[in-house]
Design an enzyme around this catalytic site. Structure first.
Site, PDB file in Angstrom:
ATOM      1  N   CYS A   1       3.864  10.697  42.335  1.00 15.07           N
ATOM      2  CA  CYS A   1       3.422  10.698  41.071  1.00 15.07           C
ATOM      3  C   CYS A   1       4.642  11.409  40.158  1.00 15.07           C
ATOM      4  CB  CYS A   1       2.260  12.013  41.307  1.00 15.07           C
ATOM      5  SG  CYS A   1       3.053  13.587  41.514  1.00 15.07           S
TER       6      CYS A   1
ATOM      7  N   ASP B   1      21.946   3.912   1.059  1.00 15.87           N
ATOM      8  CA  ASP B   1      23.080   2.910   0.534  1.00 15.87           C
ATOM      9  C   ASP B   1      22.228   1.897  -0.234  1.00 15.87           C
ATOM     10  OD1 ASP B   1      25.330   1.280   0.361  1.00 15.87           O
ATOM     11  OD2 ASP B   1      24.495  -0.065   1.637  1.00 15.87           O
TER      12      ASP B   1
END
Length: 765
Positions: A65, A451
């Site tokens: 687990c 940009d």
């Protein structure tokens, strides 16, 4: 003067430049919280690049687990030589990518943490893990049935000694079936003076059995073990959301043989440069570049685009995508283990190793919380009888109930399952986020620096307007002459003119180029030039009307070229970079989120202003060198602004590195972009930037919902236990319910990855 006409806008593929290498923020962590690991143990194609000799394969029987996974990660976190850990909880196996010289120490550390370890010669088959999980589920159902039988015996004959002994035997059997591994791990933790979930449950169940509450002890252990298995399966669903992409790539490909015949071969055996054919309706097994055929390709598994993209010769295609119509032949550009799809899977697996800030906070809290609750339970067991006069058995029972309620499983699992679901949801939409830290940080952004070229715009000049200025020659003939001259030049402006015009090419004699001016040649015995404004001025062919017309275009950021014969200017062609179809909408979405978009560009101010105005960007800086972009990002950061940088070129690298989060545009097909940025937008769609911010905000909200659920439910039941209104039954259901609630709440984020969003237009190639 003739009226200007606007040519139809068509989208053209363009190559993207690499981004900053070795991004300067966010370090890869080899150890992280429980659920943040690769979901499958066998090496993915992307990870096959690592030498097989450096992969240590281990079987750890007690690891079943996420709790144990977290303990093993903590045991190995001091090993800086470990490149990657890949857990297979279903198969109880672990692959450790590390130098062989460290293997003995790694095995020793795992065993020192209380886990018996076996070295494997090969990864277990996936079916083995599924079969083991099914067997475990049946075993736990049997344990639950035996526990119910023990409870029935206690209910029917609580005082009959023979029945009581039989009931106790049944309870002990249920505990053995469900909880032997829990007891082994709990005792190992206690011997190491480490209080974890297994230690709490071991003490609680053993204590309940000892004070005569054996039916409850059996039910608690059976329900706890069953809840752990269900929880692990639910967590696997999040982790397998990306690993499942592996199934999208076919294992076979139809390759052209040396004699020209076609044969089906294993995709992993196809070499770069080979030619592969894909028929309509088939998935592509490899990346490549189309050499023959036309077709529409569904790229949603890789880029998240909801509209199929037209493909033809020269266009890139990617493994895992679907050819919807028309047979395609393509030249393979990457081996099966290094396709774009394989690199996406690899990158998301790596991202799961970078813990988000909330995740680290919860882990630190849990390390303090568990011992604190143990001390509280001990105080109730010993202090309440002495100070408050409670009966000893009643006080001890309350203390045991507290231990069960306080189990921190729900709290520990609440963050990783949410983060992994968020990463998977983003990847399904073509957003590759390189770690939980960036998934969380995106919500805090208040400025996005964009940009211009290749990010807000297409990044390639196109013919956007044209005008025939004289009727001395037929308009169609003028355009053919211009196209014939432009087609012979390799200058970007000339190429844009040639691509934007239609008509057959005419023979050109005495063709020549004038550096910085344009080109010229003779067509049908007459001399023509196709040149810039300066050349026409030098030829003394400018007029006030023409100057005004040129000024109008130049103010819009366009580059003009003119066709002239010895007597007059015949035509004007305006070339410009064009706005991406998604940019205007993306900017509007950013503004709607309260985020300020800013344009940073090396282009001139007039062009920048024109593009910014069309996109809806109010703040811009032009004529910037790469250092200037970096300075701007750093200045904003110093002023307290949280800035992301979005770019697609080498010149953006310094600013990307300095920003809070670096977004690389157009990662599909480019190794460098995928390696460099914190977030890669696979399909070059700027709208994915605000979508990342929205997903970050949703993820943050779900994270804190889960934390509140986990702690709130436990607080309520802690108070109920202290005031004699809670039993161990209620405690285990509260713990199990809280764990499952936070897991399934986190899994809701996976639906974000299925949200359909119409594209503004398909992008060829």
């Amino acid at each position: 003067m003739a009226a200007m006409s606007e040519p139809a806008s068509t989208s053209t593929p363009h190559a993207h430049q690499p981004h900053h290498a070795g991004h300067g923020h966010g370090h890869t962590e080899s150890c992280c919280s429980a659920a943040c690991s690769a979901a499958v143990l066998p090496p993915s194609p992307a990870s096959s690049a690592a030498p097989a000799a450096e992969s240590l394969l281990l079987r750890i029987p007690a690891m079943d687990c996420p709790t144990e996974e977290g303990q093993i990660r903590r045991a190995l976190e001091s090993f800086g030589s470990i490149r990657r850990l890949r857990f297979d909880l279903a198969g109880r196996a672990l692959a450790v990518e590390a130098p062989p010289s460290a293997w003995d120490a790694i095995v020793g550390a795992i065993q020192g943490a209380g886990f018996a370890t076996e070295i494997l010669s090969a990864p277990p088959a996936p079916e083995a893990g599924v079969k083991a999980q099914r067997t475990e589920f049946l075993r736990l159902l049997a344990a639950l049935a035996v526990a119910v039988l023990a409870e029935g015996v206690h209910f029917l004959a609580p005082d009959a000694m023979s029945w009581k002994l039989g009931g106790m035997a049944l309870a002990a059997g249920a505990i053995a079936l469900a909880g032997l591994s829990v007891f082994r791990k709990g005792l190992a933790a206690l011997f190491r003076a480490r209080l974890d979930i297994n230690a709490l449950m071991s003490v609680a169940v053993a204590g309940a059995f000892a004070i005569g509450q054996w039916p409850e002890a059996a039910m608690v252990m059976a329900l706890y073990a069953l809840a752990e298995l269900i929880e692990a399966r639910a967590v696997d669903r999040a982790r397998n959301a990306i690993a499942g992409l592996l199934a999208l790539s076919p294992q076979q490909a139809e390759m052209r043989q040396a004699d020209g015949a076609w044969a089906s071969v294993a995709a992993k055996e196809v070499a770069v440069g080979a030619v592969v054919r894909v028929r309509p309706g088939e998935r592509l097994a490899l990346d490549g570049r189309v050499t023959k055929g036309q077709g529409a390709v569904d790229q949603s598994p890789v880029t998240g685009e909801s509209v199929p993209v037209d493909k033809g010769p020269g266009d890139e295609v990617f493994a895992g995508t679907i050819n919807q119509n028309g047979a395609l032949e393509f030249e393979v550009t990457a081996p099966a283990g290094d396709t774009v799809l394989a690199r996406i899977i690899h990158a998301v697996e790596e991202a799961q190793g970078k813990r988000a800030p909330t995740q680290r906070l919860v882990d630190r809290f849990a390390e303090v919380y568990t011992p604190a609750v143990f001390v509280l339970a001990l105080a109730v067991a010993l202090g309440a009888p002495l100070l408050l006069g409670w009966p000893w058995l009643a006080a001890l029972y309350k203390a045991l109930v507290l231990l069960v309620i306080a189990c921190p499983c729900a709290l520990v699992i609440s963050t990783p399952v949410t983060v992994v679901s968020g990463l998977a949801a983003a990847a399904r939409r073509g957003i590759l986020i390189k770690g939980g830290v960036y998934l969380e940080q995106a919500r805090r952004l208040d400025t996005v620096a964009l940009d211009k070229t290749g990010t807000v715009t297409e990044g390639k000049p196109r013919l956007v307007a044209q005008a025939v200025l004289s009727d001395a020659i037929a308009a169609d003939e003028v355009l053919r002459i211009a196209r014939s001259l432009a087609a012979r030049s390799d200058h970007p402006v000339s190429k844009a003119v040639a691509l934007g015009l239609e008509g057959a090419l005419l023979p050109v004699e005495r063709f020549g180029a004038e550096a910085g001016r344009g080109v010229g040649g003779t067509v049908d015995g007459r001399d023509y030039v196709l040149g810039n404004h300066r050349w026409i001025e030098d030829r003394r062919q400018c007029s006030p009307e023409l100057e005004a017309h040129l000024h109008e275009h130049e103010m819009q950021g366009r580059t003009c070229t003119l066709l002239a014969d010895p007597d007059q200017v015949l035509a004007l062609f305006a070339v410009a970079d064009t706005l991406k179809p998604s940019s205007e909408e993306a900017v509007a979405e950013l503004l709607g989120l309260g985020v300020t978009p800013v344009m940073l560009t090396g282009d001139n101010l007039a062009t920048a202003q024109a593009m910014a105005a069309r996109a809806g960007i109010q703040e811009l800086r032009a004529n910037l060198l790469p250092q200037d972009k970096l300075d701007a990002i750093e200045a904003w950061a110093r002023s307290g602004r949280r800035v992301a940088m979005v770019g697609d070129g080498i010149n953006d690298a310094p600013a990307l590195a300095a920003s809070a989060i670096g977004f690389a545009m157009g990662g599909a097909g480019t190794h460098s972009a995928m390696e460099a940025a914190d977030v890669v937008i696979m399909n070059d769609d700027l709208r994915r930037v605000p979508e990342t911010i929205r997903l970050s905000r949703r993820t943050h909200a779900v994270l804190w919902q889960n934390i509140a659920l986990a702690l709130g439910i436990k607080l309520v039941f802690l108070l109920l236990a202290l005031f004699d209104n809670a039993t161990m039954w209620m405690a285990v259901f509260a713990d199990m319910g809280a764990s499952l609630l936070v897991v399934f709440n986190g899994l809701r984020l996976l639906r974000s990855g299925n949200r359909s969003q119409p594209e503004p237009g398909s992008r060829a190639g």
